[in-house]
Design a protein around this motif. Structure first.
Motif, mmCIF file in Angstrom:
data_model
loop_
_atom_site.group_PDB
_atom_site.id
_atom_site.type_symbol
_atom_site.label_atom_id
_atom_site.label_comp_id
_atom_site.label_asym_id
_atom_site.label_seq_id
_atom_site.Cartn_x
_atom_site.Cartn_y
_atom_site.Cartn_z
ATOM 1 N N MET A 1 0.619 -1.245 -0.344
ATOM 2 C CA MET A 1 -0.064 -0.018 0.049
ATOM 3 C C MET A 1 0.902 1.332 0.352
ATOM 4 N N GLY A 2 0.627 1.724 -0.367
ATOM 5 C CA GLY A 2 1.084 2.903 -0.573
ATOM 6 C C GLY A 2 2.945 3.495 -1.982
ATOM 7 N N VAL A 3 3.337 1.981 -1.739
ATOM 8 C CA VAL A 3 4.566 2.290 -2.598
ATOM 9 C C VAL A 3 4.434 2.688 -4.022
ATOM 10 N N GLY A 4 3.643 2.588 -4.958
ATOM 11 C CA GLY A 4 3.624 3.996 -5.602
ATOM 12 C C GLY A 4 3.674 3.072 -7.025
ATOM 13 N N LYS A 5 2.754 1.831 -6.613
ATOM 14 C CA LYS A 5 2.571 0.624 -8.117
ATOM 15 C C LYS A 5 2.009 1.597 -9.404
ATOM 16 N N SER A 6 0.958 2.139 -8.977
ATOM 17 C CA SER A 6 0.110 2.823 -10.230
ATOM 18 C C SER A 6 1.424 4.082 -10.908
ATOM 19 N N THR A 7 2.038 4.627 -9.745
ATOM 20 C CA THR A 7 2.437 5.692 -10.321
ATOM 21 C C THR A 7 3.581 5.340 -11.277
ATOM 22 N N VAL A 8 3.975 4.345 -10.829
ATOM 23 C CA VAL A 8 5.652 4.240 -11.415
ATOM 24 C C VAL A 8 4.927 3.070 -12.212
ATOM 25 N N GLY A 9 4.107 2.872 -12.273
ATOM 26 C CA GLY A 9 3.688 1.950 -13.320
ATOM 27 C C GLY A 9 3.081 2.865 -14.675
ATOM 28 N N GLU A 10 2.275 3.605 -14.287
ATOM 29 C CA GLU A 10 2.064 4.892 -16.002
ATOM 30 C C GLU A 10 3.412 5.540 -15.774
ATOM 31 N N ILE A 11 4.694 5.773 -15.115
ATOM 32 C CA ILE A 11 5.865 6.508 -16.005
ATOM 33 C C ILE A 11 6.312 5.027 -16.398
ATOM 34 N N LEU A 12 6.609 3.876 -15.946
ATOM 35 C CA LEU A 12 7.326 2.920 -17.117
ATOM 36 C C LEU A 12 6.593 2.491 -18.206
ATOM 37 N N ALA A 13 4.959 2.541 -18.249
ATOM 38 C CA ALA A 13 5.014 2.427 -19.526
ATOM 39 C C ALA A 13 4.835 3.519 -20.159
ATOM 40 N N GLU A 14 4.872 5.132 -20.406
ATOM 41 C CA GLU A 14 5.054 6.027 -20.569
ATOM 42 C C GLU A 14 6.901 5.113 -21.603
ATOM 43 N N ARG A 15 7.558 5.589 -20.717
ATOM 44 C CA ARG A 15 9.387 4.994 -21.180
ATOM 45 C C ARG A 15 9.026 4.140 -21.835
ATOM 46 N N LEU A 16 8.125 2.594 -22.219
ATOM 47 C CA LEU A 16 8.640 1.548 -22.815
ATOM 48 C C LEU A 16 7.322 2.055 -24.623
ATOM 49 N N GLY A 17 6.442 2.963 -24.115
ATOM 50 C CA GLY A 17 5.584 2.630 -25.411
ATOM 51 C C GLY A 17 4.287 2.287 -25.427
ATOM 52 N N VAL A 18 4.046 1.721 -24.003
ATOM 53 C CA VAL A 18 2.512 1.140 -23.953
ATOM 54 C C VAL A 18 2.294 1.835 -23.461
ATOM 55 N N ALA A 148 11.264 3.565 -11.771
ATOM 56 C CA ALA A 148 10.988 3.593 -12.933
ATOM 57 C C ALA A 148 12.388 3.119 -13.627
ATOM 58 N N GLU A 149 13.358 4.030 -13.162
ATOM 59 C CA GLU A 149 14.541 3.762 -14.193
ATOM 60 C C GLU A 149 15.286 2.449 -13.892
ATOM 61 N N ALA A 150 15.304 2.392 -12.412
ATOM 62 C CA ALA A 150 15.838 0.760 -11.749
ATOM 63 C C ALA A 150 15.014 -0.149 -12.173
ATOM 64 N N ILE A 151 13.418 -0.244 -12.302
ATOM 65 C CA ILE A 151 13.099 -1.336 -12.790
ATOM 66 C C ILE A 151 13.388 -1.703 -14.143
#
Length: 160
Positions: A1-18, A148-151
Motif C-alpha cells: 500500500m502506498g508503494v507507488g505501483k500505479s504511479t510507477v506503472g504509468e511512468i514505466l508504460a510511458e517510457r516503454l511506449g505501452v 521506473a529507471e531502476a526497473i
C-alpha cells in the motif's frame, strides 16, 4: 500500500511506449464502487474473487505494464499466472509507508492499529511477493521516476 505501483506503472508504460492497466481500477469499475466500499458492503472474500478475475483477464488481454493490488498474490491461481512474467516487487518499510500513506487513509485492511496491521500484512505477503517477483526494487528515498529507471535497468529494457 502506498508503494507507488500505479504511479510507477504509468511512468514505466510511458517510457516503454505501452499502456498501463491497474487491476484495482478494473475491480472498482466492474463492481461500480470503490474498493473500500466493496470491502465494507460485500466483504474481503467478494473483493478477492473480483480481484482474481481482474488479474486473470488483464494477463490474458493486456500487453503493457500491469499494476496489481497488494493482495493479488494471496491467490495461488494468481501466483501461478504470474510465473514466468517479468514481475517486479516494489518494497518499502513501515516508516516509509507512514510518510507516504500516513496509515490513516481509508484503507480497509488497516482500520485498527494501522502500523501493526501493516507489519502483519507485510509479514504474510512478503514471501509471496518474492516468490513471484523476478526482481525486488526498494522504493525508499527514490522518486517514482527513479524507481521506473531502476526497473528498466534491472529488466535491461532501456532504449539506447
Amino acid at each position: 500500500m502506498g508503494v507507488g505501483k500505479s504511479t510507477v506503472g504509468e511512468i514505466l508504460a510511458e517510457r516503454l511506449g505501452v499502456d498501463c492497466r491497474d487491476t484495482d481500477q478494473d475491480v472498482a469499475r466492474t463492481a461500480g464502487k470503490a474498493i473500500s466500499e466493496i470491502f465494507l458492503d460485500d466483504g474481503e472474500d467478494s473483493f478477492r474473487e473480483l480481484e482474481r478475475a481482474a488479474v486473470r483477464t488483464a494477463l490474458a488481454e493486456h500487453r503493457g505494464v500491469l499494476a496489481l493490488g497488494g493482495g493479488a498474490v494471496l491467490s495461488e491461481e494468481t501466483r501461478g499466472l504470474l510465473a514466468g512474467q517479468p514481475v517486479v516487487y516494489l518494497e518499502m518499510g513501515v516508516h516509509e509507508a507512514v510518510k507516504r500513506v500516513g496509515l490513516d487513509a481509508p484503507r480497509p485492511l488497516l482500520v485498527i492499529n494501522p502500523r501493526q496491521q501493516w507489519r502483519k500484512l507485510m509479514d504474510e505477503r512478503r514471501p509471496l511477493y518474492t516468490e513471484v517477483a523476478r526482481m525486488v526494487i526498494s522504493t525508499e528515498d527514490l522518486t517514482p521516476e527513479e524507481v521506473a529507471e531502476a526497473i528498466l535497468d534491472a529488466l535491461e529494457l532501456k532504449k539506447a
